[in-house]
Design a protein around this motif. Structure first.
Motif, PDB file in Angstrom:
ATOM      1  N   UNK A 288       3.989  52.620 -65.811  1.00 54.78           N
ATOM      2  CA  UNK A 288       4.057  54.052 -65.500  1.00 54.78           C
ATOM      3  C   UNK A 288       3.104  54.905 -66.330  1.00 54.78           C
ATOM      4  N   UNK A 289       2.741  54.459 -67.527  1.00 56.69           N
ATOM      5  CA  UNK A 289       1.786  55.186 -68.370  1.00 56.69           C
ATOM      6  C   UNK A 289       0.726  54.199 -68.855  1.00 56.69           C
ATOM      7  N   UNK A 290      -0.206  53.833 -67.986  1.00 54.36           N
ATOM      8  CA  UNK A 290      -1.130  52.746 -68.325  1.00 54.36           C
ATOM      9  C   UNK A 290      -2.229  53.116 -69.318  1.00 54.36           C
ATOM     10  N   UNK A 291      -2.613  54.388 -69.364  1.00 57.38           N
ATOM     11  CA  UNK A 291      -3.786  54.774 -70.147  1.00 57.38           C
ATOM     12  C   UNK A 291      -3.381  55.492 -71.433  1.00 57.38           C
ATOM     13  N   UNK A 292      -3.977  55.077 -72.544  1.00 58.99           N
ATOM     14  CA  UNK A 292      -3.675  55.645 -73.854  1.00 58.99           C
ATOM     15  C   UNK A 292      -4.976  55.909 -74.601  1.00 58.99           C
ATOM     16  N   UNK A 293      -4.868  56.652 -75.686  1.00 60.22           N
ATOM     17  CA  UNK A 293      -5.987  56.827 -76.615  1.00 60.22           C
ATOM     18  C   UNK A 293      -5.545  56.258 -77.955  1.00 60.22           C
TER      19      UNK A 293
END
Length: 446
Positions: free
Chosen positions: A243-248
């Motif tokens: 559900x939240x695949x992209x991070x920094x």
């Protein structure tokens, strides 16, 4: 279906005590993979009388298809029917004891599928084509917890990405602690599929033999780059699986990547002897300086990635290109294969593999070095450009961070030396040539 568990346990114990390599697929055994003390934990009977045995070997779960006999039990090979039987159970989707058969929405039509043939390429797992419609992949060494080979295909399908063999089902086993262990997966078979180590190298050789124009030999790089871009855009798309695949990520993660790359180089230096080792030690300082750049970066995007993206994962089949094998780095533990990574790690591995095609061609014949170097340079440039363009077209320009590409390329070549030392000694010549090209001799050096 019933089995004589005690008899099988005795036969397995005899195999472990005698030649434990007999429990492994031929390629794993030939590569020198070993099995420590192994204890039989469960047995899944198959419709044809074969069995899938589950053993504990240290922290790992060992999965072995067996053909029970009156006096002895042997490891099943393609043609013995074990993979046919496993596919049949998965298609039924019925639990058997602690074994659970997971059915995906993708159907293979009605009726039994017959016929088994191995996929004859270097691989850590064991893949067998059944009935020319399905590929059954068995995981000889596995462990508890979610596995990328099951998670990522489901995520990609939900994200609308269709350029890969569609998931058909899977087999899991519940261990004593209640954790699921992935034993096998099934995907659709792509008719006429050939992996990039075959079709791409064949095309390059045709170019060197004057049988195709240069543009024809360069076009696939842009195709592969575009497909890699679409893959990463899909991996960065939210789904119920991710559900939240992209991070920094920030300095601590980047420092861990630097440390891991440096450790891989250390291992490559320790394991590589002879003239290749001398050449690697000669460029050690410059390689370390490249890797050190990772520690100077403050922030970069991170997500789940393919993890083992090379030209061999790009299948040319009847309807174009497809990407396959989402298990990640076969040398890494499960947790590492599920960790957030930079998409640049995938891109670096892919770029290096294109270079490796050229190095293989160099080894096969003399007199084409200049032409091969030109092909590598233009192919890599076209691949990266096409990748960036595709990311932009899909609203994900942010995934490209060129600062990481060169350090990850150096780390990938160090990994290739380690892989050669552990599993495929003849491969060592490829990273040897590749590293020499990445770090040409300095002027004035003797």
């Amino acid at each position: 279906m019933t089995v004589d568990r005690e008899a099988i346990s005795a036969h397995v114990a005899a195999l472990v005590a005698g030649d434990a390599g007999a429990l492994l697929p031929a390629r794993r055994s030939e590569a020198g993979a070993t099995v420590g003390e192994a204890v039989l934990r469960d047995v899944l009977p198959l419709p044809g009388g074969q069995v899938i045995s589950v053993l504990r070997s240290g922290d790992q779960v060992l999965v072995v298809p067996l053909v029970p006999g009156h006096g002895a039990t042997s490891r099943a090979v393609p043609g013995d029917g074990a993979f046919e039987g496993l596919l049949a159970l998965i298609r039924r989707g019925e639990p058997v004891g602690r074994f659970v058969c997971h059915r995906a929405r993708r159907a293979l039509g009605e009726g039994e599928l017959r016929g088994e043939r191995a996929i004859d390429v270097d691989q850590s797992n064991e893949s067998v084509v059944v009935g020319e419609k399905a590929v059954v992949k068995l995981y000889p060494f596995t462990g508890p917890g979610p596995q990328p080979g099951l998670e990522l295909p489901v995520h990609l399908a939900e994200a609308g990405f269709a350029e890969f063999p569609a998931p058909v089902g899977a087999l899991t086993w519940t261990d004593d602690e209640g954790d699921d262990v992935l034993l096998a997966t099934v995907t659709t078979f792509l008719p006429g599929a050939r992996d990039g180590w075959a079709w791409y190298l064949e095309l390059l050789q045709a170019r060197l033999d004057g049988e195709v124009e240069e543009t024809d030999a360069l076009d696939p790089a842009r195709e592969v780059g575009a497909l890699a871009g679409r893959l990463h855009a899909a991996l960065a798309t939210p789904t119920s699986v991710l559900p939240e695949p992209l991070h920094v990520v920030g300095p601590p993660t980047l420092e861990s990547w630097r440390a891991r790359a440096a450790a891989t180089l250390d291992e490559a230096l320790a394991l590589t002897g002879g003239a290749e080792g001398e050449r690697l030690r000669a460029i050690e300082g410059r390689a370390r300086a490249e890797i050190a750049e990772l520690g100077a970066i403050v922030a970069t995007p991170a997500m789940r990635i393919h993890g083992d993206l090379h030209v061999g994962q790009f299948l040319r089949w009847e309807h174009g290109l497809a990407v396959t094998d989402f298990d990640g780095n076969p040398m890494a533990p499960t947790a590492a294969r599920r960790a957030l990574e930079s998409p640049m790690r995938d891109l670096a591995a892919l770029v290096r593999s294109v270079d490796h095609l050229g190095r293989i061609a160099q080894a096969r014949g003399e007199g084409h070095d200049a032409e091969i170097e030109r092909w590598i340079a233009l192919s890599v440039a076209g691949l990266v450009e096409s990748y960036r363009e595709t990311l932009a077209a899909n609203g994900h320009s942010d995934l490209f961070d060129g600062r990481l590409l060169r350090p990850f390329e150096v780390a990938q070549e160090a990994h290739e030396f380690v892989y050669a030392a552990r599993f495929l000694p003849r491969w060592r010549a490829v990273p040897d040539r590749a590293m020499a090209a990445m770090f040409p001799a300095e002027r004035g050096a003797s």
